[in-house]
Design an enzyme around this catalytic site. Structure first.
Site, PDB file in Angstrom:
ATOM      1  N   SER A 174       0.807  -1.218   0.000  1.00  0.00           N
ATOM      2  CA  SER A 174       0.000   0.000   0.000  1.00  0.00           C
ATOM      3  C   SER A 174       0.843   1.272   0.000  1.00  0.00           C
ATOM      4  O   SER A 174       0.305   2.372  -0.101  1.00  0.00           O
ATOM      5  CB  SER A 174      -0.957   0.014   1.196  1.00  0.00           C
ATOM      6  OG  SER A 174      -0.230   0.100   2.398  1.00  0.00           O
ATOM      7  N   CYS A 175       2.150   1.147   0.059  1.00  0.00           N
ATOM      8  CA  CYS A 175       3.061   2.292   0.098  1.00  0.00           C
ATOM      9  C   CYS A 175       3.629   2.557  -1.301  1.00  0.00           C
ATOM     10  O   CYS A 175       4.251   1.679  -1.900  1.00  0.00           O
ATOM     11  CB  CYS A 175       4.193   2.017   1.081  1.00  0.00           C
ATOM     12  SG  CYS A 175       5.511   3.234   1.065  1.00  0.00           S
ATOM     13  N   SER A 176       3.431   3.770  -1.805  1.00  0.00           N
ATOM     14  CA  SER A 176       3.920   4.099  -3.149  1.00  0.00           C
ATOM     15  C   SER A 176       5.446   4.043  -3.231  1.00  0.00           C
ATOM     16  O   SER A 176       6.002   3.651  -4.264  1.00  0.00           O
ATOM     17  CB  SER A 176       3.417   5.471  -3.587  1.00  0.00           C
ATOM     18  OG  SER A 176       3.915   6.485  -2.738  1.00  0.00           O
TER      19      SER A 176
END
Length: 118
Positions: A11-13
Site C-alpha cells: 500500500s506504500c507508493s
C-alpha cells in the site's frame, strides 16, 4: 537464492517504486510483507547490524506513532528501536532493501536504484 530482500508494504507508493527499481535492475528478490510476517527481535537486530542508516531512522514518525504517544525520545537507542518495532511492526520504515551484509531504507526513492547499481 535471491540477490536482495525487500521489506515491503504494497500500500506504500515508495515501496512499490522500490519494487519497480528491482524489476528494472533485473535483480531477483525475496519480498517480505513485514505486516503479515513481522520481524522478531533477533531479525531486527540482524537488520540493524546491516543498516547503513541510524537505527532510529528505521521507525516511521507517522500518525500511528503519535497516536501511540511515542516521541523521538522513545526510539533514540538501538534497544528502544527493537522494542518499539517488535511491538508495533507497522512503524517499520519502508521499504528496506537488504543485499548481502548491507541494508538501506529506500527513501528517497532514488536511493534504491543507486544501491542496486553498486
Amino acid at each position: 537464492m535471491s540477490d536482495v530482500t525487500i521489506l515491503h508494504n504494497q500500500s506504500c507508493s515508495t515501496s512499490r517504486a522500490a519494487m519497480e527499481r528491482i524489476g528494472e535492475a533485473e535483480v531477483s528478490a525475496d519480498v517480505v510483507d513485514y505486516l503479515r510476517h513481522p520481524l522478531d527481535a533477533a531479525q531486527l537486530e540482524d537488520l540493524l547490524d546491516k543498516l547503513e542508516d541510524a537505527p532510529t531512522h528505521l521507525v516511521r514518525r507517522d500518525t500511528h506513532f503519535r497516536e501511540l504517544g511515542l516521541t523521538d525520545a522513545d526510539v533514540e537507542t538501538r534497544e528502544q528501536v527493537v522494542a518499539v518495532l517488535t511491538q508495533h511492526p507497522r512503524l517499520l520504515q519502508r521499504p528496506v532493501v537488504v543485499r548481502g551484509d548491507r541494508a538501506i531504507i529506500g527513501r528517497p526513492k532514488e536511493r534504491v536504484a543507486a544501491f542496486l547499481a553498486e
